[in-house]
Design a protein around this motif. Structure first.
Motif, PDB file in Angstrom:
ATOM      1  N   UNK A  69      22.321  22.439  79.175  1.00 12.01           N
ATOM      2  CA  UNK A  69      22.811  21.505  80.195  1.00 12.01           C
ATOM      3  C   UNK A  69      23.128  20.144  79.446  1.00 12.01           C
ATOM      4  N   UNK A  70      23.056  19.994  78.197  1.00 13.38           N
ATOM      5  CA  UNK A  70      23.409  18.812  77.662  1.00 13.38           C
ATOM      6  C   UNK A  70      24.608  18.895  76.654  1.00 13.38           C
ATOM      7  N   UNK A  71      25.034  17.591  76.326  1.00 14.08           N
ATOM      8  CA  UNK A  71      26.034  17.551  75.432  1.00 14.08           C
ATOM      9  C   UNK A  71      25.547  17.893  73.823  1.00 14.08           C
ATOM     10  N   UNK A  72      26.421  18.193  72.830  1.00 12.80           N
ATOM     11  CA  UNK A  72      25.930  18.449  71.453  1.00 12.80           C
ATOM     12  C   UNK A  72      25.573  17.120  71.108  1.00 12.80           C
ATOM     13  N   UNK A  73      24.570  17.033  69.945  1.00 10.39           N
ATOM     14  CA  UNK A  73      23.940  15.846  69.921  1.00 10.39           C
ATOM     15  C   UNK A  73      23.878  15.842  68.346  1.00 10.39           C
ATOM     16  N   UNK A  74      24.360  14.746  67.755  1.00  9.52           N
ATOM     17  CA  UNK A  74      24.038  14.468  66.121  1.00  9.52           C
ATOM     18  C   UNK A  74      22.490  14.454  65.920  1.00  9.52           C
ATOM     19  N   UNK A  75      22.172  15.147  64.706  1.00 15.47           N
ATOM     20  CA  UNK A  75      20.759  14.948  64.181  1.00 15.47           C
ATOM     21  C   UNK A  75      20.725  14.300  62.971  1.00 15.47           C
ATOM     22  N   UNK A  76      21.599  14.967  61.997  1.00 13.36           N
ATOM     23  CA  UNK A  76      21.419  14.098  60.623  1.00 13.36           C
ATOM     24  C   UNK A  76      22.625  14.636  59.818  1.00 13.36           C
TER      25      UNK A  76
END
Length: 124
Positions: free
Chosen positions: A42-49
């Protein structure tokens, strides 16, 4: 073409650790910038590293800084994400990505190749 395969995901208790791997094949990626992204339900793709081709430069999302470490072994054509002090909010599918430019990038649109992802579930 570059193929990326992630491994190392699983179920872990809060406070625990996991180490993700991203193995590249088809081409040597030592000159490619690479990154980790995640997407929770249910969430957008998110940058991690992200890490530069040489490994000299890294950059982290604020939410993981101090807990996660990105690294790479160009001799093995493999990138890693060491995740410590895991929290329930880290639960997501983690995907690795590679870009033909050697610089780091936080933007998914700047990556050319993607893996299928590995599930990380942190129980509280």
């Amino acid at each position: 073409q570059v193929q990326l395969v992630e491994s190392g995901g699983g179920l872990v208790q809060a406070g625990g650790s996991l180490r993700l791997s991203c193995a590249a094949s088809g081409r040597t990626v030592s000159s490619y910038g690479m990154g980790w992204f995640r997407q929770a339900p249910g969430k957008e793709r998110e940058f991690v590293a992200t890490i530069s081709g040489s490994g000299a430069f890294t950059y982290y999302a604020e939410s993981v800084k101090g807990r996660f470490t990105i690294s790479r072994d160009n001799a093995k054509n493999t990138m890693y994400l060491q995740m410590n002090s895991l929290k329930s909010e880290d639960t997501a599918v983690y995907c690795c990505a590679a870009r033909t430019r050697s610089y780091t990038s936080t933007s998914p649109s700047e990556y050319d190749y993607w893996g299928q992802g590995t599930q990380v579930t942190v129980s509280s």
